[in-house]
Scaffold this motif. Structure first.
Motif, PDB file in Angstrom:
ATOM      1  N   PRO A 146       0.796  -1.230   0.000  1.00  0.00           N
ATOM      2  CA  PRO A 146       0.000   0.000   0.000  1.00  0.00           C
ATOM      3  C   PRO A 146       0.831   1.284   0.000  1.00  0.00           C
ATOM      4  O   PRO A 146       0.478   2.246  -0.683  1.00  0.00           O
ATOM      5  N   THR A 147       1.944   1.293   0.734  1.00  0.00           N
ATOM      6  CA  THR A 147       2.768   2.508   0.785  1.00  0.00           C
ATOM      7  C   THR A 147       3.389   2.823  -0.579  1.00  0.00           C
ATOM      8  O   THR A 147       3.492   3.990  -0.959  1.00  0.00           O
ATOM      9  N   MET A 148       3.784   1.772  -1.321  1.00  0.00           N
ATOM     10  CA  MET A 148       4.371   1.977  -2.646  1.00  0.00           C
ATOM     11  C   MET A 148       3.322   2.440  -3.646  1.00  0.00           C
ATOM     12  O   MET A 148       3.576   3.319  -4.480  1.00  0.00           O
ATOM     13  N   VAL A 149       2.133   1.839  -3.571  1.00  0.00           N
ATOM     14  CA  VAL A 149       1.031   2.246  -4.456  1.00  0.00           C
ATOM     15  C   VAL A 149       0.714   3.716  -4.228  1.00  0.00           C
ATOM     16  O   VAL A 149       0.583   4.502  -5.165  1.00  0.00           O
ATOM     17  N   GLN A 150       0.644   4.101  -2.944  1.00  0.00           N
ATOM     18  CA  GLN A 150       0.352   5.489  -2.583  1.00  0.00           C
ATOM     19  C   GLN A 150       1.438   6.427  -3.115  1.00  0.00           C
ATOM     20  O   GLN A 150       1.148   7.488  -3.683  1.00  0.00           O
ATOM     21  N   LYS A 151       2.666   6.025  -2.960  1.00  0.00           N
ATOM     22  CA  LYS A 151       3.806   6.846  -3.383  1.00  0.00           C
ATOM     23  C   LYS A 151       3.761   7.106  -4.896  1.00  0.00           C
ATOM     24  O   LYS A 151       3.960   8.238  -5.363  1.00  0.00           O
ATOM     25  N   LEU A 152       3.491   6.055  -5.662  1.00  0.00           N
ATOM     26  CA  LEU A 152       3.465   6.209  -7.124  1.00  0.00           C
ATOM     27  C   LEU A 152       2.255   7.009  -7.597  1.00  0.00           C
ATOM     28  O   LEU A 152       2.368   7.829  -8.501  1.00  0.00           O
ATOM     29  N   THR A 153       1.097   6.752  -6.999  1.00  0.00           N
ATOM     30  CA  THR A 153      -0.087   7.514  -7.419  1.00  0.00           C
ATOM     31  C   THR A 153       0.101   9.005  -7.126  1.00  0.00           C
ATOM     32  O   THR A 153      -0.355   9.853  -7.899  1.00  0.00           O
ATOM     33  N   HIS A 157       0.215  11.751  -9.953  1.00  0.00           N
ATOM     34  CA  HIS A 157      -1.121  12.348  -9.836  1.00  0.00           C
ATOM     35  C   HIS A 157      -2.148  11.433 -10.503  1.00  0.00           C
ATOM     36  O   HIS A 157      -2.990  11.891 -11.286  1.00  0.00           O
ATOM     37  N   PHE A 158      -2.071  10.156 -10.202  1.00  0.00           N
ATOM     38  CA  PHE A 158      -2.837   9.163 -10.955  1.00  0.00           C
ATOM     39  C   PHE A 158      -4.156   8.804 -10.282  1.00  0.00           C
ATOM     40  O   PHE A 158      -4.189   8.434  -9.119  1.00  0.00           O
ATOM     41  N   LYS A 159      -5.239   8.903 -11.053  1.00  0.00           N
ATOM     42  CA  LYS A 159      -6.547   8.406 -10.609  1.00  0.00           C
ATOM     43  C   LYS A 159      -7.177   7.711 -11.810  1.00  0.00           C
ATOM     44  O   LYS A 159      -7.516   8.358 -12.790  1.00  0.00           O
ATOM     45  N   GLY A 160      -7.276   6.388 -11.726  1.00  0.00           N
ATOM     46  CA  GLY A 160      -7.796   5.627 -12.859  1.00  0.00           C
ATOM     47  C   GLY A 160      -9.112   4.950 -12.557  1.00  0.00           C
ATOM     48  O   GLY A 160      -9.680   5.108 -11.475  1.00  0.00           O
ATOM     49  N   HIS A 161      -9.595   4.170 -13.511  1.00  0.00           N
ATOM     50  CA  HIS A 161     -10.870   3.462 -13.322  1.00  0.00           C
ATOM     51  C   HIS A 161     -10.882   2.109 -14.043  1.00  0.00           C
ATOM     52  O   HIS A 161     -11.927   1.504 -14.201  1.00  0.00           O
ATOM     53  N   LEU A 162      -9.693   1.647 -14.486  1.00  0.00           N
ATOM     54  CA  LEU A 162      -9.635   0.440 -15.302  1.00  0.00           C
ATOM     55  C   LEU A 162      -8.969  -0.748 -14.599  1.00  0.00           C
ATOM     56  O   LEU A 162      -8.489  -1.682 -15.243  1.00  0.00           O
ATOM     57  N   GLY A 163      -8.938  -0.727 -13.277  1.00  0.00           N
ATOM     58  CA  GLY A 163      -8.470  -1.880 -12.520  1.00  0.00           C
ATOM     59  C   GLY A 163      -7.016  -2.232 -12.745  1.00  0.00           C
ATOM     60  O   GLY A 163      -6.136  -1.362 -12.714  1.00  0.00           O
ATOM     61  N   PHE A 167      -2.986  -0.213 -12.819  1.00  0.00           N
ATOM     62  CA  PHE A 167      -1.838  -0.550 -11.974  1.00  0.00           C
ATOM     63  C   PHE A 167      -0.618  -0.888 -12.827  1.00  0.00           C
ATOM     64  O   PHE A 167       0.476  -0.363 -12.610  1.00  0.00           O
ATOM     65  N   PHE A 168      -0.807  -1.753 -13.824  1.00  0.00           N
ATOM     66  CA  PHE A 168       0.312  -2.135 -14.685  1.00  0.00           C
ATOM     67  C   PHE A 168       0.864  -0.930 -15.445  1.00  0.00           C
ATOM     68  O   PHE A 168       2.076  -0.801 -15.624  1.00  0.00           O
ATOM     69  N   THR A 169      -0.025  -0.058 -15.888  1.00  0.00           N
ATOM     70  CA  THR A 169       0.408   1.138 -16.621  1.00  0.00           C
ATOM     71  C   THR A 169       1.264   2.030 -15.733  1.00  0.00           C
ATOM     72  O   THR A 169       2.347   2.469 -16.142  1.00  0.00           O
ATOM     73  N   MET A 170       0.796   2.295 -14.532  1.00  0.00           N
ATOM     74  CA  MET A 170       1.542   3.180 -13.634  1.00  0.00           C
ATOM     75  C   MET A 170       2.894   2.567 -13.263  1.00  0.00           C
ATOM     76  O   MET A 170       3.921   3.250 -13.293  1.00  0.00           O
ATOM     77  N   VAL A 171       2.888   1.275 -12.953  1.00  0.00           N
ATOM     78  CA  VAL A 171       4.139   0.594 -12.611  1.00  0.00           C
ATOM     79  C   VAL A 171       5.091   0.598 -13.809  1.00  0.00           C
ATOM     80  O   VAL A 171       6.303   0.772 -13.668  1.00  0.00           O
ATOM     81  N   GLY A 172       4.519   0.446 -15.017  1.00  0.00           N
ATOM     82  CA  GLY A 172       5.333   0.429 -16.233  1.00  0.00           C
ATOM     83  C   GLY A 172       6.022   1.753 -16.518  1.00  0.00           C
ATOM     84  O   GLY A 172       7.079   1.784 -17.163  1.00  0.00           O
ATOM     85  N   MET A 173       5.446   2.849 -16.051  1.00  0.00           N
ATOM     86  CA  MET A 173       6.085   4.155 -16.220  1.00  0.00           C
ATOM     87  C   MET A 173       7.358   4.228 -15.375  1.00  0.00           C
ATOM     88  O   MET A 173       8.344   4.839 -15.747  1.00  0.00           O
ATOM     89  N   GLU A 174       7.311   3.569 -14.218  1.00  0.00           N
ATOM     90  CA  GLU A 174       8.408   3.610 -13.255  1.00  0.00           C
ATOM     91  C   GLU A 174       9.401   2.459 -13.469  1.00  0.00           C
ATOM     92  O   GLU A 174      10.604   2.637 -13.339  1.00  0.00           O
ATOM     93  N   HIS A 175       8.867   1.284 -13.804  1.00  0.00           N
ATOM     94  CA  HIS A 175       9.711   0.081 -13.927  1.00  0.00           C
ATOM     95  C   HIS A 175       9.362  -0.713 -15.189  1.00  0.00           C
ATOM     96  O   HIS A 175       8.809  -1.825 -15.101  1.00  0.00           O
ATOM     97  N   PRO A 176       9.680  -0.178 -16.358  1.00  0.00           N
ATOM     98  CA  PRO A 176       9.344  -0.886 -17.607  1.00  0.00           C
ATOM     99  C   PRO A 176      10.005  -2.258 -17.716  1.00  0.00           C
ATOM    100  O   PRO A 176       9.524  -3.121 -18.447  1.00  0.00           O
ATOM    101  N   GLU A 177      11.072  -2.458 -16.950  1.00  0.00           N
ATOM    102  CA  GLU A 177      11.799  -3.725 -17.034  1.00  0.00           C
ATOM    103  C   GLU A 177      10.993  -4.916 -16.512  1.00  0.00           C
ATOM    104  O   GLU A 177      11.348  -6.076 -16.752  1.00  0.00           O
ATOM    105  N   LEU A 178       9.881  -4.644 -15.822  1.00  0.00           N
ATOM    106  CA  LEU A 178       9.040  -5.734 -15.314  1.00  0.00           C
ATOM    107  C   LEU A 178       8.125  -6.318 -16.388  1.00  0.00           C
ATOM    108  O   LEU A 178       7.462  -7.329 -16.156  1.00  0.00           O
ATOM    109  N   PHE A 179       8.098  -5.678 -17.566  1.00  0.00           N
ATOM    110  CA  PHE A 179       7.127  -6.070 -18.594  1.00  0.00           C
ATOM    111  C   PHE A 179       7.785  -6.478 -19.908  1.00  0.00           C
ATOM    112  O   PHE A 179       8.737  -5.839 -20.366  1.00  0.00           O
ATOM    113  N   HIS A 180       7.238  -7.530 -20.489  1.00  0.00           N
ATOM    114  CA  HIS A 180       7.564  -7.903 -21.866  1.00  0.00           C
ATOM    115  C   HIS A 180       6.435  -7.347 -22.728  1.00  0.00           C
ATOM    116  O   HIS A 180       5.271  -7.750 -22.566  1.00  0.00           O
TER     117      HIS A 180
END
Length: 227
Positions: A146-153, A157-163, A167-180
């Motif tokens: 929860p603390t990491m989710v809060q920090k990134l949002t 300034h992220f507020k989404g509605h697509l579940g 989450f994957f999109t926001m994480v991908g902005m910060e850590h693209p290396e987690l995704f193929h």
């Protein structure tokens, strides 16, 4: 061929405590209502599936397959080291819109920009989940806290509605290396909603997809072409 049916209520019960904190950031409704957590199933699949299940393909229902799904499974072999999830890019400027404040404060950013050089975000209609890699990735599991989710949002300034997709999109902005990143032909989205809602000038930069389509995705109730 073995088919195992899972009880949705039982899954949701196990999922809720893991994803409750992120629901308020990535949900359209009240934010943390219990049933909503099923939209985050992919995020924590590695925590609730039996250990002997090491890889899963998770797909939306509004898809049409033009090739053998086994070929998609072969994409697991293309994961770079450190990647835990295979996912295609979002093909509309939805995240150009969602990240508007971050983009305004960071005019040189690639966040929300179209491919090939930008970071348009992801679409979760077709997902390759390497559960074993997800379990072993210290970084990925830290990002569920929860603390990491809060920090990134807050950072974005992220507020989404697509579940899970948000989450994957926001994480991908910060850590693209987690995704193929899957080729667009594996998730050829057809929705054009954003073309008619303020983004007609840049829409085609996001929407174009070269190559023979392997999976059509009729998102936002868009009709899928007949054969």
């Amino acid at each position: 061929c073995q088919v195992i049916v899972h009880d949705v209520n039982e899954l949701t019960e196990r999922l809720f405590p893991i994803v409750e904190a992120m629901q308020k950031h990535f949900s359209a409704g009240l934010g943390t209502y219990y049933s909503d957590s099923i939209f985050f199933l992919s995020v924590a699949m590695h925590r609730i599936m039996p250990k002997e299940i090491t890889r899963i393909i998770q797909v939306d229902l509004d898809l049409k397959y033009k090739t053998n799904i086994r070929d998609l499974f072969d994409e697991f072999d293309n994961f770079p080291e450190g990647a835990v999830i295979g996912i295609a890019r979002e093909m509309q400027p939805v995240y150009r819109h969602t990240f508007w404040q971050y983009r305004r404060e960071n005019p040189q950013t690639k966040v929300g920009e179209p491919p090939p050089d930008g970071l348009p975000g992801f679409n979760s209609g077709v997902l390759l989940l390497n559960l074993e890699a997800m379990r072993q990735s210290k970084l990925y599991n830290q990002l569920l806290e929860p603390t990491m989710v809060q920090k990134l949002t807050e950072k974005y300034h992220f507020k989404g509605h697509l579940g899970d997709q948000d989450f994957f999109t926001m994480v991908g902005m910060e850590h693209p290396e987690l995704f193929h990143v899957l080729d667009c032909t594996w998730n050829r989205q057809l929705c054009t909603w954003w073309r008619d809602h303020g983004y007609s000038d840049v829409f085609d930069q996001y929407f174009q997809c070269e190559g023979e389509v392997k999976i059509y995705h009729g998102n936002c109730n868009t009709p899928i072409p007949e054969d």
